[in-house]
Write an enzyme that holds these catalytic residues in place. Structure first.
Site, PDB file in Angstrom:
ATOM      1  N   CYS A 173      88.271  24.432  66.475  1.00 17.58           N
ATOM      2  CA  CYS A 173      87.557  23.569  65.546  1.00 17.58           C
ATOM      3  C   CYS A 173      88.275  22.234  65.518  1.00 17.58           C
ATOM      4  O   CYS A 173      88.938  21.849  66.474  1.00 17.58           O
ATOM      5  CB  CYS A 173      87.465  24.203  64.159  1.00 17.58           C
ATOM      6  SG  CYS A 173      89.045  24.487  63.366  1.00 17.58           S
TER       7      CYS A 173
ATOM      8  N   HIS B 273      86.653  17.632  56.108  1.00 20.53           N
ATOM      9  CA  HIS B 273      86.275  18.962  56.606  1.00 20.53           C
ATOM     10  C   HIS B 273      85.240  19.545  55.653  1.00 20.53           C
ATOM     11  O   HIS B 273      85.580  20.067  54.596  1.00 20.53           O
ATOM     12  CB  HIS B 273      87.513  19.863  56.688  1.00 20.53           C
ATOM     13  CG  HIS B 273      87.331  21.082  57.536  1.00 20.53           C
ATOM     14  ND1 HIS B 273      86.579  22.152  57.133  1.00 20.53           N
ATOM     15  CD2 HIS B 273      87.800  21.391  58.768  1.00 20.53           C
ATOM     16  CE1 HIS B 273      86.595  23.079  58.071  1.00 20.53           C
ATOM     17  NE2 HIS B 273      87.337  22.640  59.085  1.00 20.53           N
TER      18      HIS B 273
END
Length: 627
Positions: free
Chosen positions: A26, A550
């Protein structure tokens, strides 16, 4: 940075291709799925250049790298010959070689950790309800007391419902269906049937009358089973009517199993345990007491302590209890002492806060759930210390035949429940148990220690807050304002339910619980990267601040579905420009947390990162000051 060398070290450390099932990455982490995580030495991995930390979560072995993660992945991909989805040609993964108790404790801790704030809050209200009447400031017969009691009881009474939600996220079960099954188990009408005590059947099947409020194990087992129930129904349910038929069948099948089979298992186990303990007590009370005191934490964890209710409730009728309540005295004080030792020994500020509050709850109110689930079970060694202490003090209680003559949850404040008219020695023995349990547990916990991830020493120059404030006031330090990229509630980064952010492995910052899905540029700067799954954006301000936004936790698994991208990599943006839109409802529906961390990834380059004092912000409010 020598990416190839570090990647090779990581590859070797995780067991090479033979141990890697798949690898993806990620915005900040390498996410391995391994055949056997137990063969990996976490300490060795953390020493590899470029590695910030490691995390075991959601069946993945996560290595936290930071913004350079793609470079490490590229090197690893050459070694592992990974396909586009990150998988390898390795054979199907064998069963994980992990100690069963460790796996069980980790699972319980994962499901319970998000609940700790509610349990601590309820426990502290219980403390207040004990203290205020003692000080004469509140009548136990008034409506205020009654309502406050509801406040304190609610987190514990509805524990199965909260656990259903967290367990559903753990097992990837539809959250609201799991919550519905928990609601069935503690529905007022079913509770009324339990209270009435008359035989109950459902479609001819016998229903065991048991009170599932405050229980843990039954709902966790049930949600685990729902994982397979949903898969089975998915296979047989026609696509054209699945949206209607699937929830109906899941609730019907799961509800039936919960009341007829799964739920009663805890009751039967509790009845068996009760019979065994009472049998041992009748023939060797000196042995029954240390067993009960030592295993009381595990009994509470399973909810089986309610199986002994006929015994300890008899104390309210002036029939002395020489088993359950004395054992709970030793166990409750031990949980409080273990948590207090953890508070003093821990380095992580968040751990200190949780352990301190849990200690007060256990010692003063006898409410041990925050201590058990948030501290001792999580770190295991404090739990062992508490159990050893329980066995030692339990042996003493069995020998002197300690008795309680009133029903109250044993704690420091409720110690008068051990005052027996004409038997002063009984109260003295209770005080001895209280003190001994505290001292032995505290010392053993201190000796055993805790396996804690140390809090990173970020922005050490900002450790002295007063000095920082003086510098800011004098204008000797340049300050960059980082505006909130979204409207919502501001929370401390330590409160985020992900250790990578909570322990500030990637840097300091705050988190936002968003009110809508629009994400705006928090300053004027450059878009460094937009991750392919669009769940995270890396920015660099014109003044040099590198910021990670995020959106949600573990939302990389959604593969970009709920996100709409409005900017491109290397694009220059101004504060307030729309960067991204997120479908928050879809993220929640998929079972993911929408909490959005804002992390200054180059924190070490600055004196301090200070958060706003506002609790609610819009895109026009400052969220962080980087000094």
């Amino acid at each position: 940075m020598d990416y190839a060398a570090s990647a090779q070290a990581i590859y070797d450390a995780v067991g090479t291709k033979s141990n890697i099932v798949s690898l993806i990455h990620c915005m900040t982490r390498l996410r391995f799925q391994l055949h056997d995580e137990s063969i990996v030495d976490d300490a060795k991995v953390k020493q590899i250049p470029g590695v910030v930390g490691v995390n075991h979560q959601s069946g993945q072995y996560q290595i936290i790298i930071g913004n350079d993660v793609a470079n490490y992945y590229d090197e690893l991909a050459k070694m592992g010959d990974f396909t586009d989805d990150g998988s390898t040609a390795a054979a199907e993964a064998p069963q994980q070689k992990v100690n069963l108790f460790s796996r069980f404790a980790s699972f319980i801790s994962s499901c319970m950790s998000p609940l700790i704030p509610a349990l601590i809050g309820g426990g502290m209200i219980k403390v207040i309800l004990i203290l205020l009447p003692l000080l004469g400031w509140l009548s136990t017969k008034g409506q205020t007391y009654a309502i406050l009691n509801i406040f304190g009881d609610a987190p514990f009474y509805f524990l199965p419902i909260m656990l259903a939600y967290t367990a559903a996220n753990y097992f990837k079960v539809t959250p609201m269906l799991a919550v519905t099954i928990a609601a069935i188990m503690i529905h007022p009408n079913f509770t009324a049937m339990v209270t009435a005590g008359k035989s109950v059947h459902f479609m001819g099947l016998p229903v065991t009358l048991a009170n599932y409020s405050s229980s843990v194990i039954p709902i966790l087992i049930m949600v685990w089973l729902m994982k397979y129930i949903e898969k089975g129904i998915d296979k047989i349910c026609p696509t054209s009517i699945k949206s209607i038929l699937k929830p109906l069948l899941v609730i019907f099948v799961s509800g039936t199993l919960a009341l007829v089979i799964v739920g009663p298992l805890g009751t039967y186990a509790g009845d068996l345990l009760s019979a065994i303990i009472l049998f041992v007590q009748a023939r060797a009370s000196w042995l029954a007491m240390p067993l009960m005191a030592a295993f009381m934490p595990l009994i509470v964890m399973t909810g089986m302590h309610w199986a002994f209710s006929p015994i300890f409730l008899a104390a309210s009728l002036a029939h002395p209890d020489s088993l359950i309540l004395p054992a709970m005295l030793a166990a409750n004080i031990a949980q409080g002492a273990a948590s207090l030792a953890v508070m003093f020994k821990a380095k992580n500020k968040n751990t200190k806060q949780i352990a301190g509050a849990a200690s007060i709850s256990a010692l003063l109110a006898g409410v041990t759930e925050p201590a058990l689930y948030g501290v001792t079970l999580k770190y295991k060694k404090p739990l062992y210390a508490a159990m050893i202490s329980g066995a030692i003090t339990g042996l003493f209680m069995g020998i002197v035949n300690l008795k309680s003559v009133a029903f109250a949850v044993p704690s420091v404040i409720s110690i008068p429940q051990f005052i027996v008219k004409g038997q002063n020695a009984n109260f003295i023995d209770a005080l001895i148990v209280l003190i001994a349990s505290f001292v032995i547990t505290f010392v053993l916990t201190w000796i055993f220690g805790i396996d804690e991830e140390p809090e990173p020493a970020l922005a050490t120059a900002g450790a002295t807050t007063t000095a920082v404030n003086e510098e800011v006031a004098s204008g000797s330090q340049a300050t960059t304002k980082i505006y909130s990229p979204m409207a919502g509630e501001v929370i401390n980064l330590e409160s985020v339910a992900d250790d990578t952010f909570a322990q500030k492995m990637l840097g300091d910052g705050v988190a936002i619980i968003p009110q809508d899905g629009k994400i705006y540029a928090p300053f004027s700067g450059t878009v460094v990267t937009v991750f392919p799954t669009k769940h995270a954006i890396g920015l660099k301000s014109d003044s040099g601040v590198e910021l990670l936004i995020h959106c949600g936790l573990d939302t990389v698994n959604l593969k970009g579905a709920p996100f709409t991208q409005h900017v491109q990599t290397d694009q220059h943006v101004k504060q307030g420009d729309l960067l991204m839109e997120a479908d928050l409802a879809a993220i929640k529906q998929a079972g993911y947390d929408i909490t959005t961390p804002l992390v200054v990834t180059n924190t070490k380059e600055f004196v301090a990162v200070e958060s706003t004092d506002k609790t609610v912000v819009s895109k026009d409010d400052v969220a962080l000051y980087v000094i």
